[in-house]
Design an enzyme around this catalytic site. Structure first.
Site, PDB file in Angstrom:
ATOM      1  N   ASP A   1       0.960   5.571  -1.165  1.00  0.00           N
ATOM      2  CA  ASP A   1       0.312   7.012  -0.972  1.00  0.00           C
ATOM      3  C   ASP A   1       0.731   7.896  -2.389  1.00  0.00           C
ATOM      4  O   ASP A   1       2.056   7.841  -2.499  1.00  0.00           O
ATOM      5  CB  ASP A   1       0.733   7.877  -0.172  1.00  0.00           C
ATOM      6  CG  ASP A   1      -0.306   7.076   1.852  1.00  0.00           C
ATOM      7  OD1 ASP A   1      -1.355   7.115   1.522  1.00  0.00           O
ATOM      8  OD2 ASP A   1       1.202   6.454   2.106  1.00  0.00           O
TER       9      ASP A   1
ATOM     10  N   GLU B   1       0.861  -1.279   0.177  1.00  0.00           N
ATOM     11  CA  GLU B   1       0.200  -0.028  -0.118  1.00  0.00           C
ATOM     12  C   GLU B   1       1.025   1.214   0.003  1.00  0.00           C
ATOM     13  O   GLU B   1       1.793   1.624   0.694  1.00  0.00           O
ATOM     14  CB  GLU B   1      -0.772   0.019   1.124  1.00  0.00           C
ATOM     15  CG  GLU B   1      -1.853   0.606   1.388  1.00  0.00           C
ATOM     16  CD  GLU B   1      -1.624   2.525   1.983  1.00  0.00           C
ATOM     17  OE1 GLU B   1      -1.971   3.934   1.727  1.00  0.00           O
ATOM     18  OE2 GLU B   1      -0.075   2.576   2.794  1.00  0.00           O
TER      19      GLU B   1
ATOM     20  N   ASP C   1       1.987  -2.312   9.009  1.00  0.00           N
ATOM     21  CA  ASP C   1       3.530  -1.828   8.775  1.00  0.00           C
ATOM     22  C   ASP C   1       4.157  -2.905   9.423  1.00  0.00           C
ATOM     23  O   ASP C   1       5.781  -1.905   8.920  1.00  0.00           O
ATOM     24  CB  ASP C   1       3.447  -0.767   9.883  1.00  0.00           C
ATOM     25  CG  ASP C   1       2.733   0.538  10.151  1.00  0.00           C
ATOM     26  OD1 ASP C   1       2.212   1.215   8.954  1.00  0.00           O
ATOM     27  OD2 ASP C   1       2.455   1.112  11.088  1.00  0.00           O
TER      28      ASP C   1
ATOM     29  N   GLU D   1      -3.348   4.967  -2.754  1.00  0.00           N
ATOM     30  CA  GLU D   1      -4.287   5.448  -2.291  1.00  0.00           C
ATOM     31  C   GLU D   1      -3.990   7.097  -3.163  1.00  0.00           C
ATOM     32  O   GLU D   1      -2.713   7.367  -3.070  1.00  0.00           O
ATOM     33  CB  GLU D   1      -3.977   5.760  -1.261  1.00  0.00           C
ATOM     34  CG  GLU D   1      -4.815   6.636  -0.418  1.00  0.00           C
ATOM     35  CD  GLU D   1      -4.645   6.526   1.039  1.00  0.00           C
ATOM     36  OE1 GLU D   1      -5.054   7.586   1.971  1.00  0.00           O
ATOM     37  OE2 GLU D   1      -3.909   6.109   1.664  1.00  0.00           O
TER      38      GLU D   1
END
Length: 249
Positions: free
Chosen positions: A40, A38, A233, A113
Site C-alpha cells: 500500500d 502486494e 497473508d 495499491e
C-alpha cells in the site's frame, strides 16, 4: 482440470508472520517463494511515497498522526515492527523507492495499491508512475485501488501500465466495467469470487486475484479452479498448497 499457474501474491508481504508492509515482511515473502508482493502506498507531507496501509501511523508504529501531516524524516524514525513482535523493533516504514530498488533484481511482481480514498493525495499517480519508470518496472507492476477515478487517471497518464479494480461487492460481469475504464484485472474480496465470476472473467481473458485468501481450503479450491492469482497473508503456506496440488495432478 488443475491449472497450476496460480500466482501467489504476498499481502503486505508475509503479513501472517511478519510486520506488514516492512522490508522484513517483503524479504520473507521472497524467501517463501511468492510470485509477487502486494503493498500500500500513501504520500507524506513532503510528497514521498511510503509503504503503509492506514492513513495514520497509529496502529502499526510507535507514533501518532496522519501520513499526510508528517514528513518522511519524521516517519522514517518510527518503529514499525514492535507492535507485531519485539524481535522486529528495527523495522521501519520503507519508501516505494526503496522497495522498487530491492525488487528490481528479483523475480517478483509488484501490486501497488494506491491508498487515496480517505485522503486524496494530489499528484499521487504521476509520482508513482515516475518511480516505476525510473526503475523500468512497468512490465512487472500492477496498480490497484478502490478509488477507480485514480485508476482512470493512471491509465490516462500511461495506458501501458496495468491497472486493476479493487471491489468488495458482487458486481455483475465486473470485467465489462473494468474494461470500460481501461483496467485489466479484477481484485475482488474473497467472498465475491464465485464460480460465475471466475468463469466469466476467464472467458473475457481478465485475471481475477481475490483477497485475502488465508484459509487452506480456500487456497486449494481456487488453485484447483485455475484462479490466475491469490493474495494472501501466508505465502509460504500458499506455495506449499500449490506444490502439493502439482504433485497430485
Amino acid at each position: 482440470m488443475i491449472l497450476l499457474d496460480t500466482l501467489i501474491f504476498a499481502h503486505r508481504g508475509a503479513a501472517g508472520t511478519h510486520p506488514e508492509n516492512t522490508m522484513a515482511s517483503f524479504e520473507a515473502a521472497l524467501k517463501a517463494g511468492a510470485d509477487g508482493i502486494e503493498l500500500d502506498v500513501q504520500l507524506t507531507s513532503d510528497n514521498v511515497p511510503v509503504i503503509i496501509h492506514d492513513e495514520t501511523v497509529n496502529r502499526t508504529t510507535d507514533g501518532e498522526g496522519w501520513i499526510k501531516d508528517l514528513t518522511y524524516e519524521e516517519i522514517s524514525k518510527l518503529d514499525a515492527g514492535t507492535w507485531f513482535d519485539s524481535s522486529f523493533n528495527k523495522a521501519s516504514i520503507p519508501t516505494l523507492d526503496q522497495v522498487l530498488d530491492w525488487v528490481k533484481p528479483t523475480r517478483l511482481l509488484l501490486n501497488i495499491e494506491l491508498k487515496n480514498g480517505v485522503v486524496r493525495y494530489s499528484n499521487l499517480e504521476k509520482i508513482i508512475l515516475d518511480l516505476i519508470n525510473k526503475y523500468e518496472m512497468k512490465d512487472r507492476v500492477i496498480i490497484s485501488s478502490f478509488n477507480h477515478y485514480s485508476l482512470v487517471e493512471m491509465h490516462q497518464l500511461d495506458p501501458e501500465v496495468e491497472t486493476a479494480i479493487l471491489f468488495m461487492e458482487g458486481i455483475y460481469e465486473p470485467w465489462k466495467y473494468a474494461k470500460s475504464i481501461g483496467a485489466k484485472g479484477l481484485h475482488c474480496f474473497l467472498p465475491v469470487a464465485v464460480p460465475e465470476l471466475l468463469i466469466g472473467a476467464a472467458q473475457a481473458e481478465m485475471p481475477v486475484r481475490p483477497f485475502t485468501v488465508n484459509d487452506d481450503n480456500h487456497m486449494e479450491n481456487l488453485i484447483k479452479a485455475g484462479c490466475p492469482a491469490i493474495i494472501t497473508d501466508w505465502p509460504e503456506k500458499a506455495v506449499h498448497i500449490r506444490n502439493k496440488a502439482a504433485n497430485t495432478k
